[in-house]
Design an enzyme around this catalytic site. Structure first.
Site, PDB file in Angstrom:
ATOM      1  N   LYS A 126      34.840  21.428  57.051  1.00 19.97           N
ATOM      2  CA  LYS A 126      35.563  20.759  57.544  1.00 19.97           C
ATOM      3  C   LYS A 126      36.350  21.544  58.794  1.00 19.97           C
ATOM      4  CE  LYS A 126      34.462  18.323  54.596  1.00 19.97           C
ATOM      5  NZ  LYS A 126      33.169  17.779  54.715  1.00 19.97           N
TER       6      LYS A 126
ATOM      7  N   GLU B 237      46.945  18.570  59.058  1.00 21.07           N
ATOM      8  CA  GLU B 237      46.303  17.306  59.767  1.00 21.07           C
ATOM      9  C   GLU B 237      48.167  16.649  59.674  1.00 21.07           C
ATOM     10  OE1 GLU B 237      43.244  15.022  58.768  1.00 21.07           O
ATOM     11  OE2 GLU B 237      41.629  17.005  59.633  1.00 21.07           O
TER      12      GLU B 237
ATOM     13  N   HIS C 200      40.297   8.017  45.079  1.00 23.06           N
ATOM     14  CA  HIS C 200      39.064   8.423  45.783  1.00 23.06           C
ATOM     15  C   HIS C 200      37.816   8.470  45.412  1.00 23.06           C
ATOM     16  CE1 HIS C 200      42.306  10.884  48.139  1.00 23.06           C
ATOM     17  NE2 HIS C 200      42.168  11.428  46.711  1.00 23.06           N
TER      18      HIS C 200
ATOM     19  N   ARG D  77      23.735  12.833  54.260  1.00 21.36           N
ATOM     20  CA  ARG D  77      23.320  11.737  52.586  1.00 21.36           C
ATOM     21  C   ARG D  77      22.996  10.316  53.028  1.00 21.36           C
ATOM     22  NH1 ARG D  77      28.386  13.270  50.578  1.00 21.36           N
ATOM     23  NH2 ARG D  77      28.874  10.783  49.804  1.00 21.36           N
TER      24      ARG D  77
HETATM   25  C1  MV4 Z   1      43.955  11.179  55.416  1.00 24.76           C
HETATM   26  C2  MV4 Z   1      45.120  10.617  55.273  1.00 24.76           C
HETATM   27  C3  MV4 Z   1      45.443   9.965  56.400  1.00 24.76           C
HETATM   28  N1  MV4 Z   1      45.617  11.239  56.522  1.00 24.76           N
HETATM   29  N2  MV4 Z   1      43.705  12.679  56.371  1.00 24.76           N
HETATM   30  C4  MV4 Z   1      40.545  11.696  51.597  1.00 24.76           C
HETATM   31  C5  MV4 Z   1      39.542  12.140  51.448  1.00 24.76           C
HETATM   32  C6  MV4 Z   1      39.505  12.740  52.539  1.00 24.76           C
HETATM   33  N3  MV4 Z   1      37.962  12.496  52.955  1.00 24.76           N
HETATM   34  C7  MV4 Z   1      40.454  12.538  53.565  1.00 24.76           C
HETATM   35  N4  MV4 Z   1      41.106  10.897  52.866  1.00 24.76           N
HETATM   36  C8  MV4 Z   1      42.579  11.181  53.432  1.00 24.76           C
HETATM   37  N5  MV4 Z   1      42.775  12.022  54.636  1.00 24.76           N
HETATM   38  C9  MV4 Z   1      44.725  12.336  56.982  1.00 24.76           C
HETATM   39  N6  MV4 Z   1      44.765  12.737  58.508  1.00 24.76           N
HETATM   40  C10 MV4 Z   1      44.183  10.068  54.072  1.00 24.76           C
HETATM   41  C11 MV4 Z   1      43.139  10.005  53.003  1.00 24.76           C
HETATM   42  C12 MV4 Z   1      42.721   9.020  52.499  1.00 24.76           C
HETATM   43  C13 MV4 Z   1      41.397   8.402  52.053  1.00 24.76           C
HETATM   44  C14 MV4 Z   1      40.408   8.444  53.122  1.00 24.76           C
HETATM   45  C15 MV4 Z   1      39.633   7.814  53.146  1.00 24.76           C
HETATM   46  C16 MV4 Z   1      39.886   7.274  51.630  1.00 24.76           C
HETATM   47  C17 MV4 Z   1      40.689   6.792  50.816  1.00 24.76           C
HETATM   48  C18 MV4 Z   1      41.731   7.563  50.944  1.00 24.76           C
HETATM   49  C19 MV4 Z   1      42.343   7.675  49.589  1.00 24.76           C
HETATM   50  C20 MV4 Z   1      43.140   7.996  49.801  1.00 24.76           C
HETATM   51  C21 MV4 Z   1      43.713   9.180  51.091  1.00 24.76           C
END
Ligand code: MV4
Length: 521
Positions: free
Chosen positions: A127, A215, A250, A307
């Site tokens: 990442k 972040e 998630h 994928r």
């Molecule tokens: C975030 C976010 C809010 N702000 N980054 C969760 C899994 C990972 N792929 C990144 N995720 C998140 N990153 C910032 N800067 C909120 C999430 C997040 C989320 C993202 C996508 C789908 C579902 C989620 C559920 C909770 C938090």
């Protein structure tokens, strides 16, 4: 950006080994058969009678039930390719699908991977690296800092200084992460140090790598992802977005396309950014660029999944394409079958997917067991991508996803009506499923209005709690019980029918077919 353009020879793929199981293995086999390409299944000890084994042209055993002893063992997959004479591997999702080492090993063996180049997988797997490269291409990433050289923070103090300048709330994320593991939300300075230590510990445990970065936390974001596709000739296109915000811990539960919040203008903007992201890493094949979308219409790159994703069918329905067929075309060195303009013109209506999990719908715990009675939805504009059949045992060794129910409609209203109709057609006895949960979501006012975000399920107690069983649901239970009595099956006492009352799961002797371990036509 300079692309070293190799001269690509087209090849014909004749036999594909599917290094996967469950519904996705079946999904792949279906397209292979349409293309008159032979399919080779692999299976673990508990999957001898799995549906993907029944449907493939050939099947080979690869070891014990735990994935680490079968579906994840590269040597066994490669040996199975050689034994079966497969000239290509489709990895599906999960397992080895985003493993750069596996991609390299296949290349050395002269076996075609139906997937992206190893370098793209490796880049997107980190990442911090992905953030760095995306920033260089002017792709909007969430404001944040990745420490010295962009390689993560070593000490809490410098990370805290970064958090201070970013502004709270912040998220501490694992570089090797994705899917939320090793992620910590920090609301204020006093909580930072403990969260930093916790995130590093969790990252080390989960990935063997404690690199973390910081972040700005985006509040109540929607999770919107763009499907991209690239061929070996440098052509890159996108097929619009999917909204995957309906998730719990998630784990995605419902996906739809288009996103109710994305205008044609925003779609074009996000699509262009996603195509740039794919070009930046010399991508080939099917990929997904994930974004966070704020309520005010800003979007930020999160990560790229290298994928074919679980939820790809909603894109297939909206654009009238077969993405697995595209993957094979691209792996054969052929150009993409449609231009961006042609793709844009094909977009029609709305599609939605409900993931049917073998799990307790209230406590969200896995519910392994034998499916004793099964009737699945069908009819107009309903697609059922499933590995379930009567008599199959759902083990606890793998993902509890047993089916994906996908509907299509001219409007969002129609797609929901069809989803409700389709969900009501399910009859499942023997295991518990989350079908009743989906039924609640499909009548939930915010969801029906398209107003939801990544926190909706967690925040909404009512959504997670079943109402008292309605008449139709009880009648459905009685109908299944009567059917079983008539057929002389196990007694219907306490039969569990989705949407009906809770009762003990029926027990009885499972049906089992004696299958050979190798079949060939
Ligand atoms: C975030 C976010 C809010 N702000 N980054 C969760 C899994 C990972 N792929 C990144 N995720 C998140 N990153 C910032 N800067 C909120 C999430 C997040 C989320 C993202 C996508 C789908 C579902 C989620 C559920 C909770 C938090």
């Amino acid at each position: 950006m300079v692309r070293a353009m190799a001269i690509h020879k087209e090849v014909a793929i004749r036999r594909v080994l599917i290094a996967n199981r469950g519904e996705i293995a079946i999904r792949i086999i279906r397209t292979l058969r349409e293309l008159e390409i032979e399919s080779v299944a692999v299976f673990s000890d508990v999957d001898r009678c799995a549906a993907h084994v029944l449907l493939a042209d050939m099947a080979l055993p690869i070891g014990a039930a735990p994935a680490a002893e079968s579906y994840l063992v590269m040597d066994k997959i490669i040996a199975a390719c050689k034994e079966s004479g497969a000239d290509a591997v489709h990895p599906g999702y999960g397992f080895l699908s985003e493993n750069a080492v596996f991609a390299e090993r296949l290349e050395k063996e002269g076996i075609i991977l139906i997937g992206p180049p190893a370098n793209a997988m490796r880049l997107m797997g980190s990442k911090t690296e992905a953030r760095k490269v995306m920033l260089e291409s002017n792709i909007p990433v969430v404001p944040g800092e990745s420490g010295p050289g962009g390689n993560g923070f070593d000490d809490a103090v410098s990370a805290m200084v970064a958090a201070e300048s970013i502004g709270y709330p912040v998220l501490i994320k694992a570089a090797a992460g994705g899917g939320g593991k090793g992620m910590r939300m920090v609301e204020e300075k006093s909580a930072f140090e403990a969260a930093f230590a916790g995130a590093r510990r969790e990252a080390l445990n989960a990935f063997g790598d404690d690199t973390v970065f910081v972040e700005k936390a985006v509040i109540r974001p929607r999770h919107v992802e763009i499907q991209v596709f690239a061929d070996q000739h440098g052509n890159v296109v996108h097929l619009g977005e999917r909204d995957c915000s309906m998730q719990r811990r998630h784990q995605k539960v419902i996906e739809e396309s288009p996103c109710p919040d994305v205008s044609e203008e925003l779609r074009q903007k996000m699509g262009e950014v996603a195509v740039t992201a794919a070009k930046t890493c010399n991508y080939v094949g099917a990929g997904t660029v994930e974004f966070l979308l704020t309520a005010t219409g800003e979007f930020y790159f999160l990560e790229m999944n290298t994928r074919l994703q679980v939820e790809h069918p909603v894109t297939e329905m909206v654009y009238g394409v077969d993405l697995v067929a595209w993957q094979i075309l691209v792996a054969e060195g052929k150009p993409l079958p449609l231009s961006q303009e042609e793709i844009n013109q094909r977009r029609r209506g709305v599609a939605m997917e409900c993931r049917i999990y073998a799990e307790d719908p209230i406590r969200f715990l896995p519910s392994p067991g034998t499916i004793q009675t099964l009737r699945v939805p069908a009819g107009p504009y309903v697609r059922d991508d499933s590995c379930a059949y009567e008599g199959v045992e759902i083990s606890m060794y793998y993902d509890p996803l047993i089916s994906k129910l996908i509907t299509w409609g001219d409007t969002r209203e129609q797609v929901i009506a069809r989803m409700r109709r389709a969900l009501a057609e399910y009859r499942v006895v023997g295991i518990e499923t989350n079908i009743s949960f989906h039924q609640r979501v499909m009548t939930h006012p915010s969801f029906v209005a398209g107003e939801y975000d990544t926190g909706t399920i967690e925040r909404d107690e009512e959504l997670r709690t079943p109402r008292i069983a309605k008449g139709t649901e009880l009648e459905a239970g009685i109908a299944v019980a009567a059917l079983r009595d008539h057929m002389g099956g196990p007694k219907s006492m306490g039969a569990e029918v989705d949407g009906a009352t809770n009762g003990a799961t029926m027990s009885g002797s499972a049906w089992r077919s004696p299958l050979p371990t190798w079949r060939s036509r």
